[in-house]
Design an enzyme around this catalytic site. Structure first.
Site, PDB file in Angstrom:
ATOM      1  N   ASP A  41      18.174  34.476  21.180  1.00 33.03           N
ATOM      2  CA  ASP A  41      19.614  34.152  21.151  1.00 33.03           C
ATOM      3  C   ASP A  41      19.804  32.880  20.316  1.00 33.03           C
ATOM      4  O   ASP A  41      19.272  31.832  20.676  1.00 33.03           O
ATOM      5  CB  ASP A  41      20.083  33.948  22.603  1.00 33.03           C
ATOM      6  CG  ASP A  41      21.490  33.404  22.688  1.00 33.03           C
ATOM      7  OD1 ASP A  41      22.277  33.603  21.731  1.00 33.03           O
ATOM      8  OD2 ASP A  41      21.811  32.793  23.731  1.00 33.03           O
ATOM      9  N   ASP A  45      24.913  31.968  23.910  1.00 36.81           N
ATOM     10  CA  ASP A  45      25.775  32.721  24.835  1.00 36.81           C
ATOM     11  C   ASP A  45      24.955  33.543  25.833  1.00 36.81           C
ATOM     12  O   ASP A  45      25.504  34.310  26.622  1.00 36.81           O
ATOM     13  CB  ASP A  45      26.765  33.617  24.068  1.00 36.81           C
ATOM     14  CG  ASP A  45      26.064  34.718  23.272  1.00 36.81           C
ATOM     15  OD1 ASP A  45      24.819  34.776  23.280  1.00 36.81           O
ATOM     16  OD2 ASP A  45      26.775  35.522  22.632  1.00 36.81           O
ATOM     17  N   ASP A  49      20.761  37.932  19.504  1.00 37.00           N
ATOM     18  CA  ASP A  49      21.603  38.287  18.359  1.00 37.00           C
ATOM     19  C   ASP A  49      20.748  38.423  17.098  1.00 37.00           C
ATOM     20  O   ASP A  49      19.544  38.155  17.106  1.00 37.00           O
ATOM     21  CB  ASP A  49      22.732  37.262  18.180  1.00 37.00           C
ATOM     22  CG  ASP A  49      22.237  35.832  18.258  1.00 37.00           C
ATOM     23  OD1 ASP A  49      21.176  35.553  17.667  1.00 37.00           O
ATOM     24  OD2 ASP A  49      22.881  34.992  18.934  1.00 37.00           O
ATOM     25  N   ASP A 218      18.806  58.356  18.150  1.00 36.92           N
ATOM     26  CA  ASP A 218      19.016  58.390  19.597  1.00 36.92           C
ATOM     27  C   ASP A 218      19.357  59.821  20.038  1.00 36.92           C
ATOM     28  O   ASP A 218      20.187  60.488  19.406  1.00 36.92           O
ATOM     29  CB  ASP A 218      20.182  57.445  19.926  1.00 36.92           C
ATOM     30  CG  ASP A 218      20.344  57.221  21.404  1.00 36.92           C
ATOM     31  OD1 ASP A 218      19.416  56.692  22.030  1.00 36.92           O
ATOM     32  OD2 ASP A 218      21.424  57.557  21.943  1.00 36.92           O
ATOM     33  N   GLU A 277      14.061  60.153  18.820  1.00 30.02           N
ATOM     34  CA  GLU A 277      13.942  59.988  20.274  1.00 30.02           C
ATOM     35  C   GLU A 277      14.288  61.357  20.843  1.00 30.02           C
ATOM     36  O   GLU A 277      15.457  61.688  21.042  1.00 30.02           O
ATOM     37  CB  GLU A 277      14.910  58.937  20.824  1.00 30.02           C
ATOM     38  CG  GLU A 277      14.650  58.681  22.295  1.00 30.02           C
ATOM     39  CD  GLU A 277      15.869  58.700  23.194  1.00 30.02           C
ATOM     40  OE1 GLU A 277      15.738  58.286  24.340  1.00 30.02           O
ATOM     41  OE2 GLU A 277      16.950  59.134  22.781  1.00 30.02           O
TER      42      GLU A 277
HETATM   43  C1  GLC Z   1      18.695  56.829  24.621  1.00 27.02           C
HETATM   44  C2  GLC Z   1      18.578  55.335  24.663  1.00 27.02           C
HETATM   45  C3  GLC Z   1      19.126  54.849  25.958  1.00 27.02           C
HETATM   46  C4  GLC Z   1      20.575  55.244  26.052  1.00 27.02           C
HETATM   47  C5  GLC Z   1      20.756  56.742  25.848  1.00 27.02           C
HETATM   48  C6  GLC Z   1      22.181  57.097  25.580  1.00 27.02           C
HETATM   49  O1  GLC Z   1      17.933  57.445  25.586  1.00 27.02           O
HETATM   50  O2  GLC Z   1      17.256  54.946  24.448  1.00 27.02           O
HETATM   51  O3  GLC Z   1      18.974  53.468  26.118  1.00 27.02           O
HETATM   52  O4  GLC Z   1      21.091  54.900  27.304  1.00 27.02           O
HETATM   53  O5  GLC Z   1      20.026  57.199  24.733  1.00 27.02           O
HETATM   54  O6  GLC Z   1      22.567  56.680  24.306  1.00 27.02           O
END
Ligand code: GLC
Length: 563
Positions: A41, A45, A49, A218, A277
């Protein structure tokens, strides 16, 4: 410890020393995950960041990583730690601005690090202009709106449940329902809509033009839903998730999207990558995401989910390598990330976590390191409820709801506010024991986990047999709970000369007893720290190996040997 890199002119100097890329760099890359809000950070805050991350890049470069993956820093109401994006082309003020993103990318390149950013295509934030328009009745077909069932349409359109708990549908003022596989603040996009596809092509180009080297995609397995949105069956979803395809996960239609993105990435040259992912029920289904015309990498969650058990680990390694080899792709190993309990806690001891890391880093392919695992950080299991922010926790009955414990901000120094995380506090409380686990406390301590990771990445770099080498050759006939395998550099027929670049033997002892193995080799690295009084295991290994005797391998350890 002072920040190593604070010069405002960094961007210029970084530009001047960008390194040319190694072709196929990602195939055996070690990629360090920065969970931005918990890394560093700069403004006090309490939330990490981009500027803070830039200042701490030398830590990642010094570790020996090849690339960094940054979790979402886009404009977002932060209902799910930034995975609810309101503007895909803007930086959230809490993380900085576009100039900070640009500076970070340049600085990383200047240090020889590639930069991968997160892209969240399955859903937007409910504050995204498209969703606000949809609520007003404009462009609803960009999302998945359906009438309800039952009298007056008062029941959700189907029986799907949100990953975070509760129904996957929320009703809006005019009585219709919208789909959200995650939180209600994360409405799912409809990927049959051409406008949605075009918009994401444009978003990818925006970041590629800024210079990023790739995307972590994602929920890459979720964008396409089965035709007709069929029911799963009452109470079935929790049982089936992870073991079978569901009508909203791992549908064949997602692959066409990834093929399109591969073409887009290649239009920027051969070095920009996509990493999925994707949660797929089998290694074979996961391998489909890394076919030659699709994405470059897919996280191997089967490996991550494997318990500390030699037989199971060997089976997962074999199954994963077989599946990815069938499509000509490397495997992408991972032990921890921002969604799971840290592996130090999962495996039950720091010793096992260190051994697991050396196992992972000795396997062929790429490996992801989650911030803090190089410090041996455990999961924080006793966060006060009022500090927790995971929407799964707030919704009560979801997945597990405990993802805050792996997201506690990193300790950099032994003193100072938030142990050097920043000049103020930290958005989740850090345990006092983390003082001793800080980067400062562990640096230069040869027995520390941090130094182990630094040495491991260095040895891996010097020994192409690790990471880039040929297939794993298992040695059989070892005691229960013990694994051993050889890695040879590509194209090397026999054993190496034991020197740099030669073949490597890897031993993994998952038992709680030291074992003696009928093997020889010169120790390169051991996950078991040297004993304080007795001669170090490494010295003992050296003597015995030199004499051609058996070697003794400590309990819960992984040792790399030059052969
Ligand atoms: C993926 C991300 C996770 C998020 C989910 C929804 O699994 O790694 O952190 O909550 O997608 O976007």
């Amino acid at each position: 410890m002072a920040h190593e890199l604070t010069s405002p002119s960094l961007s210029d100097s970084a530009r001047s020393c960008e390194r040319p890329s190694r072709p196929g760099w990602w195939r055996d890359a070690v990629i360090y995950q920065v969970y931005v809000r918990s890394f560093a950070d700069s403004d006090g805050d309490g939330i990490g960041d981009l500027r803070g991350a830039r200042e701490r890049l030398p830590h990642i470069a010094g570790l020996g990583a090849d690339a960094v993956w940054l979790t979402p820093f886009y404009a977002s109401p932060q209902a799910d730690g930034g995975y609810d994006v309101a503007d895909y082309r803007a930086v959230d003020p809490v993380f900085g601005d576009l100039a900070d993103a640009d500076d970070l990318v340049r600085a990383a390149h200047g240090l020889g690090l590639k930069v991968i950013v997160d892209i969240v295509p399955n859903h937007t934030s409910d504050r995204h202009p498209w969703f606000l328009q949809a609520l007003a009745g404009i462009g609803r077909d960009r999302y998945v709106f359906r009438p309800g069932r039952g009298p007056g349409g008062a029941e959700p359109p189907n029986d799907w449940e949100s990953v975070f708990g509760g129904p996957a549908w929320t009703r809006v003022a005019d009585g219709s329902w919208y789909l959200h596989l995650f939180a209600p603040q994360q409405p799912d996009l409809d990927w049959t809509n051409a406008e949605v596809r075009a918009e994401f092509d444009s978003v990818l180009r925006f970041w590629l033009d800024l210079g990023v080297d790739g995307f972590r995609i994602d929920v890459a397995h979720g964008m396409v839903k089965a035709e007709g949105l069929p029911d799963i069956g009452h109470g079935q979803q929790a049982k089936l998730i992870g073991t079978q395809r569901l009508p909203f996960f791992d549908q064949d239609g997602v692959h066409e999207i990834h093929r399109g993105w591969r073409r887009l990435l290649e239009s920027y040259g051969p070095d920009r990558i996509g990493v999925a992912e994707a949660w797929a029920p089998t290694p074979e289904r996961l391998a489909l995401y890394v076919r030659p015309d699709e994405l470059h990498q897919a996280f191997n969650f089967q490996f991550l989910n494997c318990p500390w058990d030699a037989t199971a680990l060997r089976a997962v390694v074999d199954d994963s390598l077989r599946a990815t080899a069938s499509v000509g792709a490397p495997t992408t190993w991972v032990l921890s990330n921002h969604d799971v309990v840290r592996h130090s806690t999962r495996y039950g001891s720091p010793a096992r976590a260190r051994a697991g890391a050396l196992l992972m880093l000795a396997l062929p392919g790429s490996a992801y390191v989650y911030q803090g695992e190089e410090l041996g950080l455990p999961e924080v299991v006793d966060l006060p409820d009022e500090a927790r922010q995971d929407p799964a926790f707030l919704r009560g009955d979801g997945q597990d709801g405990l993802r805050d414990g792996c997201r506690v901000p990193l300790p950099w120094t032994q003193d100072g506010p938030s142990y050097g995380f920043g000049p103020g506090g930290s958005w989740l409380p850090q345990p006092p024991q983390w003082q001793a686990l800080s980067v400062e406390a562990q640096s230069a301590d040869p027995s520390s986990t941090l130094e182990l990771y630094r040495r491991a990445l260095g040895v891996r770099r010097d020994h192409p047999a690790l990471g880039a080498g040929e297939a794993v050759e298992w040695l059989d006939g070892l005691p229960e709970g013990v694994l051993a395998f050889r890695r040879r550099p590509e194209g090397l027929g026999g054993e190496g000369d034991g020197g740099e670049g030669g073949a490597v033997l890897v031993t993994l002892n998952t038992t709680d007893r030291e074992v003696e193995l009928p093997l020889s080799g010169a120790p390169l690295l051991s996950s078991a720290p040297p004993a304080p009084v007795l001669p170090s295991p490494a010295a003992e290994f050296t003597d015995r190996a030199a004499q051609g005797h058996n070697v003794r391998v400590p309990a819960d350890s992984c040792v790399w040997w030059a052969i």
